[in-house]
Enzyme design. Structure first.
Site, PDB file in Angstrom:
ATOM      1  CG  ASP A 123      -4.416   0.617 -12.087  1.00 29.71           C
ATOM      2  OD1 ASP A 123      -3.857   0.581 -10.986  1.00 29.71           O
ATOM      3  OD2 ASP A 123      -3.799   0.725 -13.166  1.00 29.71           O
ATOM      4  CD  GLU A 166       1.072  -5.430  -4.698  1.00 33.73           C
ATOM      5  OE1 GLU A 166       1.503  -4.678  -5.594  1.00 33.73           O
ATOM      6  OE2 GLU A 166      -0.117  -5.444  -4.326  1.00 33.73           O
TER       7      GLU A 166
END
Length: 308
Positions: A263, A198
């Site tokens: 997460d 990313e």
């Protein structure tokens, strides 16, 4: 370094983002189908787990903090399952129902603990549902210590800039797990946590650590972030903050499954920052939690007891 579990128990974390149900079918493979060159899986066990932003909230709760979840589900079996699993995990759900979409569902078929196939069901929510969700945002933010935005590019965070602006106005830390290459929408957040891929999408490739540092600090300055954390898989994670660069080497002894690891890292950062822990200490705990969770199958949690 002491993990401040008693202080964490008093903190309230709000998670807004794309909700998913992770469905696992476990079985055995002992032959190839006569219809096509594919394995035949005899399913012996089924399991549903909270995924996406739901998994962030689940990890926050497992680490001891109070967790509220705001997002969108469909009027279907998967949406009902998410609500039930939230209640089981003691997560407070504020879920808008969009009757025109399917709840995002990732169904994985595993043979002998190895993933053979994943089937995804997903649709972006309608604008009227997003507007109903946004009506809840300010009231929810007002009653929490930290805002976590979990972006999986499924449409719930279409109007994320307004959420960030309001939380910043209230002095509430904002942690973002980003998606895509347009990071301008995250301007003003406290922390953005791209993984290596990313980060490359956002700033381009780098060839040296100095080049990465220059690109990261430029992005941080451009977006007016307090800090930028790049998670780098086997290379650990690197934090770029106003007062310097801090790196943590990877701690995983054996990598079994990386799904959901981001997460867990995000959840750990949220609960530690809620206690006003400095960034460089917070990423130490996040790195430890990430090293534990990749040794587990599928979207999993790390508990406070595992960190202590």
């Amino acid at each position: 370094m002491h993990f401040p579990i008693e202080t964490i128990k008093t903190k309230k974390i709000l998670v807004i983002g794309d909700l998913m149900l992770d469905r696992y079918w476990f079985g055995e493979v002992d032959r190839i189908s006569p219809e096509a060159p594919v394995p035949v899986v005899h399913v012996a066990r089924k399991e549903d787990r909270l995924g996406g932003a739901c998994n962030v909230a689940r990890n926050i709760r497992a680490l001891g903090a109070q967790a509220t979840l705001l997002g969108i589900i469909g009027n279907d079996e998967a949406g009902q399952k998410i609500q039930a699993l939230c209640h089981e995990a003691d997560i407070v759900p504020h879920l808008e129902i969009d009757a025109h979409i399917d709840t995002t569902l990732k169904m994985r078929v595993l043979g002998r603990q190895q993933q053979l196939l994943r089937v995804d069901f997903e649709q972006k929510p309608r604008m009227d549902t997003l507007e109903r969700l946004n009506h809840q945002v300010r009231a929810c933010i007002d009653h929490h210590d930290v805002l976590v935005l979990s972006d999986y590019n499924k449409g719930v965070l279409t109007q994320v800039q307004g959420m960030i602006a309001y939380a910043r106005e209230k002095g509430i830390p904002i942690l973002v797990d980003p998606k895509g290459n347009d990071y301008q929408k995250y301007r003003g957040a406290s922390l953005v946590t791209p993984n290596r891929t990313e980060m490359m999408q956002a700033v381009g490739a780098w060839h040296t650590e100095d080049e990465l540092t220059q690109k990261a600090n430029k992005l941080r300055d451009d977006l007016h972030l307090d800090a930028l954390l790049v998670t780098r898989s086997e290379q650990g994670m690197t934090l770029f903050a106003k007062d310097g660069r801090f790196h943590e080497d990877a701690q995983a002894h054996e990598v079994y499954d990386v799904s959901g690891a981001g997460d867990t890292v995000l959840a750990t950062l949220a609960v530690t920052r809620a206690t006003d822990m400095p960034w460089e200490q917070a990423i130490g705990w996040a790195n430890k939690a990430g090293g534990i969770v990749v040794g587990k199958l599928g979207t999993s949690i790390v508990t406070a007891e595992e960190l202590i």
